[in-house]
Design a protein around this motif. Structure first.
Motif, mmCIF file in Angstrom:
data_model
loop_
_atom_site.group_PDB
_atom_site.id
_atom_site.type_symbol
_atom_site.label_atom_id
_atom_site.label_comp_id
_atom_site.label_asym_id
_atom_site.label_seq_id
_atom_site.Cartn_x
_atom_site.Cartn_y
_atom_site.Cartn_z
ATOM 1 N N GLY A 282 1.206 -1.401 0.255
ATOM 2 C CA GLY A 282 0.127 -0.305 -0.362
ATOM 3 C C GLY A 282 0.596 1.371 -0.148
ATOM 4 N N VAL A 283 1.839 1.382 0.488
ATOM 5 C CA VAL A 283 2.464 2.013 0.953
ATOM 6 C C VAL A 283 3.501 2.989 -0.597
ATOM 7 C CG1 VAL A 283 5.004 2.778 2.260
ATOM 8 C CG2 VAL A 283 3.184 1.990 3.219
ATOM 9 N N LEU A 284 3.489 1.472 -1.552
ATOM 10 C CA LEU A 284 4.251 1.819 -2.427
ATOM 11 C C LEU A 284 3.463 1.978 -3.875
ATOM 12 C CD1 LEU A 284 6.802 -1.345 -3.009
ATOM 13 C CD2 LEU A 284 7.208 1.013 -2.187
ATOM 14 N N ALA A 285 1.680 1.988 -3.537
ATOM 15 C CA ALA A 285 1.155 1.948 -4.353
ATOM 16 C C ALA A 285 0.624 3.765 -4.652
ATOM 17 C CB ALA A 285 -0.244 1.666 -3.836
ATOM 18 N N HIS A 286 0.619 4.175 -3.485
ATOM 19 C CA HIS A 286 0.323 5.100 -3.208
ATOM 20 C C HIS A 286 1.692 5.495 -2.685
ATOM 21 C CE1 HIS A 286 -3.738 4.879 -1.916
ATOM 22 N NE2 HIS A 286 -3.680 3.621 -1.769
ATOM 23 N N ALA A 287 2.880 6.095 -3.067
ATOM 24 C CA ALA A 287 3.824 6.572 -3.504
ATOM 25 C C ALA A 287 4.117 8.093 -4.082
ATOM 26 C CB ALA A 287 5.276 5.429 -3.285
ATOM 27 N N PRO A 288 3.348 8.145 -5.245
ATOM 28 C CA PRO A 288 3.342 9.340 -4.997
ATOM 29 C C PRO A 288 2.830 10.273 -4.637
ATOM 30 C CG PRO A 288 3.284 8.223 -7.027
ATOM 31 C CD PRO A 288 2.564 6.537 -5.736
ATOM 32 N N ALA A 289 1.691 10.247 -4.364
ATOM 33 C CA ALA A 289 1.342 10.760 -3.386
ATOM 34 C C ALA A 289 1.356 11.502 -1.954
ATOM 35 C CB ALA A 289 -1.112 9.703 -3.126
ATOM 36 N N LEU A 290 2.224 10.173 -1.428
ATOM 37 C CA LEU A 290 2.974 10.311 0.183
ATOM 38 C C LEU A 290 3.361 11.537 -0.089
ATOM 39 C CD1 LEU A 290 2.766 6.303 0.864
ATOM 40 C CD2 LEU A 290 1.528 8.556 2.212
ATOM 41 N N VAL A 298 9.306 22.766 -2.810
ATOM 42 C CA VAL A 298 10.492 22.300 -4.056
ATOM 43 C C VAL A 298 11.606 22.323 -3.757
ATOM 44 C CG1 VAL A 298 9.082 24.349 -4.641
ATOM 45 C CG2 VAL A 298 11.058 25.080 -3.676
ATOM 46 N N ASN A 299 12.397 22.913 -2.434
ATOM 47 C CA ASN A 299 13.895 22.259 -2.120
ATOM 48 C C ASN A 299 14.011 20.522 -2.615
ATOM 49 O OD1 ASN A 299 15.987 21.631 0.088
ATOM 50 N ND2 ASN A 299 16.188 23.309 -1.295
ATOM 51 N N GLU A 400 3.771 18.096 -9.234
ATOM 52 C CA GLU A 400 3.911 16.801 -9.972
ATOM 53 C C GLU A 400 3.295 15.582 -8.714
ATOM 54 O OE1 GLU A 400 5.562 12.461 -11.378
ATOM 55 O OE2 GLU A 400 6.591 14.694 -11.754
ATOM 56 N N ALA A 401 3.836 16.188 -7.503
ATOM 57 C CA ALA A 401 3.456 14.687 -6.126
ATOM 58 C C ALA A 401 2.043 15.973 -6.003
ATOM 59 C CB ALA A 401 4.322 15.231 -4.852
ATOM 60 N N LEU A 402 2.132 17.590 -6.080
ATOM 61 C CA LEU A 402 0.838 18.006 -5.561
ATOM 62 C C LEU A 402 -0.613 17.312 -6.206
ATOM 63 C CD1 LEU A 402 1.944 21.045 -4.418
ATOM 64 C CD2 LEU A 402 1.427 19.377 -3.272
ATOM 65 N N ASP A 403 -0.062 16.512 -7.360
ATOM 66 C CA ASP A 403 -1.041 16.199 -8.124
ATOM 67 C C ASP A 403 -1.594 14.770 -7.820
ATOM 68 O OD1 ASP A 403 -1.300 18.776 -9.611
ATOM 69 O OD2 ASP A 403 0.242 18.311 -11.337
ATOM 70 N N ALA A 404 -0.299 13.554 -7.514
ATOM 71 C CA ALA A 404 -0.489 12.798 -7.482
ATOM 72 C C ALA A 404 -1.911 12.581 -6.220
ATOM 73 C CB ALA A 404 0.238 12.063 -6.592
ATOM 74 N N LEU A 405 -1.473 13.751 -4.959
ATOM 75 C CA LEU A 405 -2.147 14.007 -3.617
ATOM 76 C C LEU A 405 -3.703 14.358 -4.421
ATOM 77 C CD1 LEU A 405 -2.446 13.635 -0.624
ATOM 78 C CD2 LEU A 405 -1.959 16.432 -0.202
ATOM 79 N N GLN A 422 -6.746 23.225 1.910
ATOM 80 C CA GLN A 422 -5.766 24.014 2.309
ATOM 81 C C GLN A 422 -4.393 23.465 2.882
ATOM 82 O OE1 GLN A 422 -5.522 27.661 4.518
ATOM 83 N NE2 GLN A 422 -8.118 27.066 3.403
ATOM 84 N N PHE A 423 -4.035 22.562 1.800
ATOM 85 C CA PHE A 423 -2.504 21.773 2.320
ATOM 86 C C PHE A 423 -2.277 22.098 0.689
ATOM 87 C CE2 PHE A 423 0.349 18.764 0.471
ATOM 88 C CZ PHE A 423 1.840 19.246 1.389
ATOM 89 N N LEU A 424 -3.187 22.087 -0.366
ATOM 90 C CA LEU A 424 -2.365 22.029 -2.362
ATOM 91 C C LEU A 424 -2.938 23.511 -2.226
ATOM 92 C CD1 LEU A 424 -5.289 18.801 -3.592
ATOM 93 C CD2 LEU A 424 -3.192 19.281 -3.218
ATOM 94 N N ALA A 425 -3.718 24.299 -1.670
ATOM 95 C CA ALA A 425 -3.507 26.078 -2.323
ATOM 96 C C ALA A 425 -2.464 26.167 -2.172
ATOM 97 C CB ALA A 425 -5.187 26.683 -1.067
ATOM 98 N N LEU A 426 -1.659 26.236 -0.691
ATOM 99 C CA LEU A 426 -0.269 27.049 -0.421
ATOM 100 C C LEU A 426 0.525 26.014 -0.290
ATOM 101 C CD1 LEU A 426 -1.366 26.870 3.748
ATOM 102 C CD2 LEU A 426 -1.484 28.498 2.458
ATOM 103 N N LYS A 427 0.609 24.925 -0.785
ATOM 104 C CA LYS A 427 1.508 24.407 -1.773
ATOM 105 C C LYS A 427 1.876 25.132 -2.945
ATOM 106 C CE LYS A 427 4.213 23.031 1.228
ATOM 107 N NZ LYS A 427 5.088 23.115 2.020
ATOM 108 N N ARG A 428 0.522 25.028 -3.752
ATOM 109 C CA ARG A 428 0.278 25.043 -4.780
ATOM 110 C C ARG A 428 1.045 26.674 -5.249
ATOM 111 N NH1 ARG A 428 -0.643 21.307 -8.800
ATOM 112 N NH2 ARG A 428 -2.697 20.309 -8.496
ATOM 113 N N ALA A 429 1.046 27.500 -4.074
ATOM 114 C CA ALA A 429 1.099 28.807 -4.340
ATOM 115 C C ALA A 429 3.049 28.457 -3.735
ATOM 116 C CB ALA A 429 0.527 29.735 -3.071
ATOM 117 N N GLU A 430 3.333 28.214 -3.572
ATOM 118 C CA GLU A 430 5.272 27.792 -2.711
ATOM 119 C C GLU A 430 4.718 27.356 -4.286
ATOM 120 O OE1 GLU A 430 7.865 24.721 -0.639
ATOM 121 O OE2 GLU A 430 6.185 25.622 0.354
#
Length: 450
Positions: A282-290, A298-299, A400-405, A422-430
């Motif tokens: 399961g951890v491997l299957a969801h790795a892109p979103a994780l 970004v760093n 790419e990670a945010l798209d997966a999440l 909130q997480f997606l909005a803040l991280k997209r802005a970053e």
């Protein structure tokens, strides 16, 4: 409460640090006189909700107030701040647990384990840098730390013994189990290994470690940094999780990831139990979103590179794979546990742990099977061979990670709608701010080139 107040007074405590964690994994809070302990443990300490990153709370009305409600069991005197004790707080809004408080989010995930009579134990290994800012640039605090291969160096490590010993002694006094301290692969980089504890306590302890390390480094004229990749030509900082799933507590507890022989005896040589293998699948299957939760800046993606790192060495995973004691894989399987090597030092431990639980339970519920184990050094394999083996690649950018999440219903359900939004909005802005930034590298390369 009276007993707790008396115990804290006996240790010279006069002030409480009411501490919670924001969406970015940063410790926040305020000081509360010990005389108001009862208030902190019942109603909580009040904060302006919209002033806290990631709450999305309004400026007006009853939901504009964020209450940090403390838990008596977490109270501990802080030796580096004489007279002060840290109390861990959860976020409450309008008399209800706040759905976007990272600690509350993890507690919801833990309830899913509780329903099955299980609990997750994690041992976290944070890596960090000790830096200074001189002549307009960041550099290692120790000017003499410049070996080509500084791993485990016993010349530079003792030069920081004042900081490291003070950190160890203080956190030991706070009942944290620090197993080891070493010099890591980069100049000015160190690692601390903590013992296993339940997932919530491990996350709480990591936040206390960060609070202590920031304060102690600053007292010594240094900057404690958990930036994933501060130097392009040096390895980055990971924050590996050692993970096991248990039923029962204490001496009566049993490790559900430990395999057994047909007659019921523990079989450590076999690696993971079938349940453990489903969890890792399961951890491997969801790795892109994780990746969005475990590598949230970004760093971070200058650490998770495909191909040769500029540093010439990297322990950061790039490919979604597992292998027995394979430190080049995303998941390193061991006897009765596994090491999740994706998280970096900037990860919010509550959100990373939430995602880990959700992904693992999905693997168990769907009885996912592991792909073939990879025993080779994946850093040595060419991309053509990686593709031939059907090994997927981790996201190579935050977007790419945010798209997966965003597309991962299992993880977004675990996080909840408010926190996910909130997480997606803040991280997209970053990410957008980073894309619009013009770096020195670009100016040097292009300003006079055309």
């Amino acid at each position: 409460m009276k007993d707790l107040r008396e115990r804290l007074q006996a240790k010279g405590v006069h002030t409480l640090l009411a501490q919670f964690t924001d969406i970015f994994g940063v410790a926040k809070g305020k000081l509360v006189p010990l005389a108001h302990l009862d208030d902190l443990l019942t109603d909580g300490a009040g904060f302006s909700g919209p002033s806290i990153a990631g709450t999305g709370l309004p400026r007006t009305g009853p939901r504009g107030e964020y209450w940090a409600r403390g838990y008596a069991s977490t109270a501990v005197a802080m030796p580096w701040m004489p007279g002060h004790a840290r109390i861990v707080c959860d976020g409450w809004v309008a008399g209800e647990p706040f759905d976007a408080c990272p600690r509350q989010v993890l507690k919801r995930a833990i309830e899913r384990l509780d329903d099955r009579g299980w609990h997750l134990r994690t041992g976290i290994e944070p890596e960090f840098f000790l830096l200074k800012h001189e002549d307009g640039r960041w550099q290692p605090a120790d000017d003499r730390d410049h070996l080509d291969k500084p791993s485990y160096d016993l010349k530079s490590l003792p030069r920081q013994r004042d900081f490291l010993q003070a950190l160890h002694q203080s956190l030991t006094a706070c009942q944290l189990d620090m197993l080891q301290i070493d010099h890591e692969d980069a100049h000015g980089q160190y690692e601390v290994n903590f013992g296993f504890d339940d997932a919530l306590t491990s996350a709480d302890n990591l936040m206390l470690f960060k609070i202590a390390a920031h304060a102690m480094a600053e007292e010594r004229g240094m900057v404690f940094s958990m930036m994933p990749k501060p130097f392009a030509n040096q390895p980055g900082s990971g924050m590996h999780f050692h993970v096991s799933l248990w039923k029962g507590l204490g001496v009566d507890g049993s490790n559900l990831f430990m395999p057994h022989t047909p007659d019921g005896a523990a079989d450590p040589a076999a690696g993971l139990s079938p349940l453990g293998r489903h969890f890792v699948a399961g951890v491997l299957a969801h790795a892109p979103a994780l990746a969005a939760l475990a590598a949230p800046t970004v760093n971070s993606y200058k650490r998770l590179v495909v191909g040769e790192s500029l540093s010439g060495t990297s322990w950061a995973p790039a490919h979604i794979a597992h292998g027995a004691n394979n430190r080049t894989a995303l998941v390193r399987t061991l006897s009765g546990r596994f090491e999740w090597r994706l998280p970096d030092a900037s990860a919010n431990p509550y959100l990373a742990s939430t995602g880990l639980i959700a992904a693992g339970l999905d693997g168990i519920d769907r009885k996912l099977e592991l792909p073939p184990a990879q025993d080779d050094d994946l850093f040595e394999l060419g991309l053509a061979e990686i593709r031939r083996r059907g090994i997927a690649t981790l996201p190579q950018s935050l977007d790419e990670a945010l798209d997966a999440l965003q597309a991962d219903e299992v993880l977004t359900t675990a996080l909840g709608e408010t926190l996910t939004t909130q997480f997606l909005a803040l991280k997209r802005a970053e990410s957008l701010a980073y894309q619009r930034h013009v770096s020195d590298w670009e100016l040097q390369r292009y300003a006079a080139a055309f």
